[in-house]
Design a protein around this motif. Sequence first.
Motif, mmCIF file in Angstrom:
data_model
loop_
_atom_site.group_PDB
_atom_site.id
_atom_site.type_symbol
_atom_site.label_atom_id
_atom_site.label_comp_id
_atom_site.label_asym_id
_atom_site.label_seq_id
_atom_site.Cartn_x
_atom_site.Cartn_y
_atom_site.Cartn_z
ATOM 1 N N VAL A 97 0.842 -1.202 0.000
ATOM 2 C CA VAL A 97 0.000 0.000 0.000
ATOM 3 C C VAL A 97 0.876 1.252 0.000
ATOM 4 O O VAL A 97 0.602 2.219 -0.721
ATOM 5 N N GLN A 98 1.935 1.240 0.789
ATOM 6 C CA GLN A 98 2.848 2.386 0.816
ATOM 7 C C GLN A 98 3.482 2.621 -0.545
ATOM 8 O O GLN A 98 3.716 3.760 -0.951
ATOM 9 N N THR A 99 3.776 1.543 -1.268
ATOM 10 C CA THR A 99 4.381 1.668 -2.590
ATOM 11 C C THR A 99 3.457 2.393 -3.562
ATOM 12 O O THR A 99 3.911 3.195 -4.389
ATOM 13 N N LEU A 100 2.162 2.119 -3.469
ATOM 14 C CA LEU A 100 1.214 2.723 -4.403
ATOM 15 C C LEU A 100 0.928 4.185 -4.094
ATOM 16 O O LEU A 100 0.779 4.995 -5.009
ATOM 17 N N LEU A 101 0.833 4.529 -2.830
ATOM 18 C CA LEU A 101 0.479 5.901 -2.471
ATOM 19 C C LEU A 101 1.660 6.832 -2.761
ATOM 20 O O LEU A 101 2.804 6.513 -2.447
ATOM 21 N N PRO A 102 1.406 7.989 -3.363
ATOM 22 C CA PRO A 102 2.500 8.864 -3.786
ATOM 23 C C PRO A 102 3.191 9.618 -2.656
ATOM 24 O O PRO A 102 4.246 10.211 -2.870
ATOM 25 N N ALA A 103 2.613 9.625 -1.470
ATOM 26 C CA ALA A 103 3.214 10.320 -0.332
ATOM 27 C C ALA A 103 3.057 9.458 0.906
ATOM 28 O O ALA A 103 2.118 8.663 1.007
ATOM 29 N N PRO A 104 3.977 9.582 1.866
ATOM 30 C CA PRO A 104 3.865 8.792 3.099
ATOM 31 C C PRO A 104 2.581 9.122 3.858
ATOM 32 O O PRO A 104 2.127 10.270 3.872
ATOM 33 N N VAL A 105 1.999 8.099 4.462
ATOM 34 C CA VAL A 105 0.797 8.286 5.283
ATOM 35 C C VAL A 105 1.021 7.584 6.619
ATOM 36 O O VAL A 105 1.860 6.675 6.719
ATOM 37 N N PRO A 106 0.287 7.966 7.651
ATOM 38 C CA PRO A 106 0.440 7.312 8.946
ATOM 39 C C PRO A 106 0.042 5.841 8.881
ATOM 40 O O PRO A 106 -0.849 5.450 8.118
ATOM 41 N N VAL A 107 0.710 5.033 9.698
ATOM 42 C CA VAL A 107 0.360 3.620 9.862
ATOM 43 C C VAL A 107 -0.036 3.417 11.316
ATOM 44 O O VAL A 107 0.774 3.606 12.220
ATOM 45 N N HIS A 108 -1.301 3.061 11.530
ATOM 46 C CA HIS A 108 -1.815 2.813 12.875
ATOM 47 C C HIS A 108 -2.110 1.323 13.006
ATOM 48 O O HIS A 108 -2.708 0.721 12.117
ATOM 49 N N HIS A 109 -1.713 0.733 14.112
ATOM 50 C CA HIS A 109 -1.818 -0.715 14.283
ATOM 51 C C HIS A 109 -2.988 -1.088 15.198
ATOM 52 O O HIS A 109 -3.228 -0.424 16.209
ATOM 53 N N LEU A 110 -3.671 -2.150 14.811
ATOM 54 C CA LEU A 110 -4.699 -2.735 15.664
ATOM 55 C C LEU A 110 -4.328 -4.182 15.949
ATOM 56 O O LEU A 110 -4.032 -4.951 15.022
ATOM 57 N N GLY A 111 -4.333 -4.538 17.225
ATOM 58 C CA GLY A 111 -4.085 -5.921 17.615
ATOM 59 C C GLY A 111 -5.383 -6.593 18.000
ATOM 60 O O GLY A 111 -6.035 -6.203 18.979
ATOM 61 N N LEU A 112 -5.797 -7.587 17.221
ATOM 62 C CA LEU A 112 -7.031 -8.329 17.484
ATOM 63 C C LEU A 112 -6.760 -9.808 17.307
ATOM 64 O O LEU A 112 -6.024 -10.204 16.402
ATOM 65 N N PHE A 113 -7.327 -10.629 18.176
ATOM 66 C CA PHE A 113 -7.225 -12.073 17.978
ATOM 67 C C PHE A 113 -8.582 -12.704 18.275
ATOM 68 O O PHE A 113 -9.425 -12.120 18.961
ATOM 69 N N ARG A 114 -8.774 -13.915 17.741
ATOM 70 C CA ARG A 114 -10.024 -14.638 17.983
ATOM 71 C C ARG A 114 -9.868 -15.533 19.199
ATOM 72 O O ARG A 114 -8.943 -16.344 19.267
ATOM 73 N N GLU A 115 -10.747 -15.359 20.159
ATOM 74 C CA GLU A 115 -10.755 -16.242 21.323
ATOM 75 C C GLU A 115 -11.025 -17.662 20.830
ATOM 76 O O GLU A 115 -11.966 -17.891 20.064
ATOM 77 N N PRO A 116 -10.165 -18.630 21.191
ATOM 78 C CA PRO A 116 -10.207 -19.945 20.545
ATOM 79 C C PRO A 116 -11.495 -20.736 20.734
ATOM 80 O O PRO A 116 -11.811 -21.579 19.904
ATOM 81 N N VAL A 117 -12.243 -20.498 21.796
ATOM 82 C CA VAL A 117 -13.475 -21.256 22.019
ATOM 83 C C VAL A 117 -14.657 -20.589 21.325
ATOM 84 O O VAL A 117 -15.371 -21.195 20.524
ATOM 85 N N SER A 118 -14.848 -19.305 21.601
ATOM 86 C CA SER A 118 -16.002 -18.594 21.031
ATOM 87 C C SER A 118 -15.751 -18.088 19.623
ATOM 88 O O SER A 118 -16.686 -17.795 18.883
ATOM 89 N N LEU A 119 -14.454 -17.975 19.239
ATOM 90 C CA LEU A 119 -14.030 -17.391 17.965
ATOM 91 C C LEU A 119 -14.403 -15.915 17.841
ATOM 92 O O LEU A 119 -14.408 -15.353 16.757
ATOM 93 N N LEU A 120 -14.705 -15.265 18.977
ATOM 94 C CA LEU A 120 -15.036 -13.852 18.977
ATOM 95 C C LEU A 120 -13.765 -13.011 19.072
ATOM 96 O O LEU A 120 -12.769 -13.431 19.681
ATOM 97 N N PRO A 121 -13.766 -11.796 18.490
ATOM 98 C CA PRO A 121 -12.550 -10.973 18.493
ATOM 99 C C PRO A 121 -12.269 -10.359 19.860
ATOM 100 O O PRO A 121 -13.188 -9.954 20.580
ATOM 101 N N VAL A 122 -10.995 -10.292 20.194
ATOM 102 C CA VAL A 122 -10.540 -9.643 21.422
ATOM 103 C C VAL A 122 -9.462 -8.634 21.033
ATOM 104 O O VAL A 122 -8.493 -8.981 20.359
ATOM 105 N N GLU A 123 -9.649 -7.382 21.430
ATOM 106 C CA GLU A 123 -8.657 -6.346 21.122
ATOM 107 C C GLU A 123 -7.611 -6.297 22.218
ATOM 108 O O GLU A 123 -7.937 -6.201 23.397
ATOM 109 N N TYR A 124 -6.337 -6.360 21.828
ATOM 110 C CA TYR A 124 -5.261 -6.280 22.811
ATOM 111 C C TYR A 124 -4.317 -5.118 22.554
ATOM 112 O O TYR A 124 -3.451 -4.817 23.382
ATOM 113 N N TYR A 125 -4.458 -4.443 21.403
ATOM 114 C CA TYR A 125 -3.593 -3.291 21.104
ATOM 115 C C TYR A 125 -4.339 -2.353 20.173
ATOM 116 O O TYR A 125 -4.987 -2.786 19.218
ATOM 117 N N ASN A 126 -4.247 -1.065 20.449
ATOM 118 C CA ASN A 126 -4.927 -0.055 19.642
ATOM 119 C C ASN A 126 -4.039 1.182 19.587
ATOM 120 O O ASN A 126 -3.781 1.813 20.606
#
Length: 230
Positions: A97-126
């Motif tokens: 994506v950075q290669t295509l965009l003509p100017a640098p843009v911010p990169v914000h990270h989201l950490g999400l994983f699926r709880e193994p039993v329910s398979l529901l998302p859990v956020e651990y980093y924002n």
Amino acid sequence: MPASELPSNVHVSQHPCVLAKLSQLRSQSTPPKDVKALIHEIALLVASEAFAKGLSSAPGPTDKTPLGFDFQSHQITPATISIVPILRSGLGMVEAVQTLLPAPVPVHHLGLFREPVSLLPVEYYNNLPNHASSTGGSAGPSELAIIVDPVIATGGTCAAAIATLREWGARRIIVLSLVGAAPGVRAAAGEWSEGVEIWLAGVDEELTDRGMLKPGLGDVGDRLFLTIGK
């Protein structure tokens, strides 16, 4: 899967190079170095298709060529864009994506994983602060947020990311993915149907009881980072 069976805000590439490269990526015999390269190349092609529809061009300032001729420059709109990789496998798509965009843009990270039993998302980093503007100082949430995540399985993680970005204040969202399971893609597309466009290289019909796509790509994070999943 026929495009008519998916929501109108879901787009599946029919590019022959995308289809061929996706087949290579699915193979268990593809070595790790090629896995990384294929993810980058497929993301580049899919993002190119998405941006042709999702971005616009606006006149910029007049400039000069090396021969001294005036020309009208062009800039992409919207003015504020962010890339949001879903940790950890989304990191493998950021450079494309950075290669295509003509100017640098911010990169914000989201950490999400699926709880193994329910398979529901859990956020651990924002990491979604008000990013710095190109002129310094503070700017508000991006007009366009680009989520990058190689696989949409149950759709819960993607939907949670969309909801988080919408709450953050993004006006539009483009989701770039390599493969999605049809039910999960539908679920993610319905999270904010008027504000989200989802672009994929391919769609699979089935999920295993562990929430993995069938045939899928395996665990993309493990394949990228040479780890063994839990």
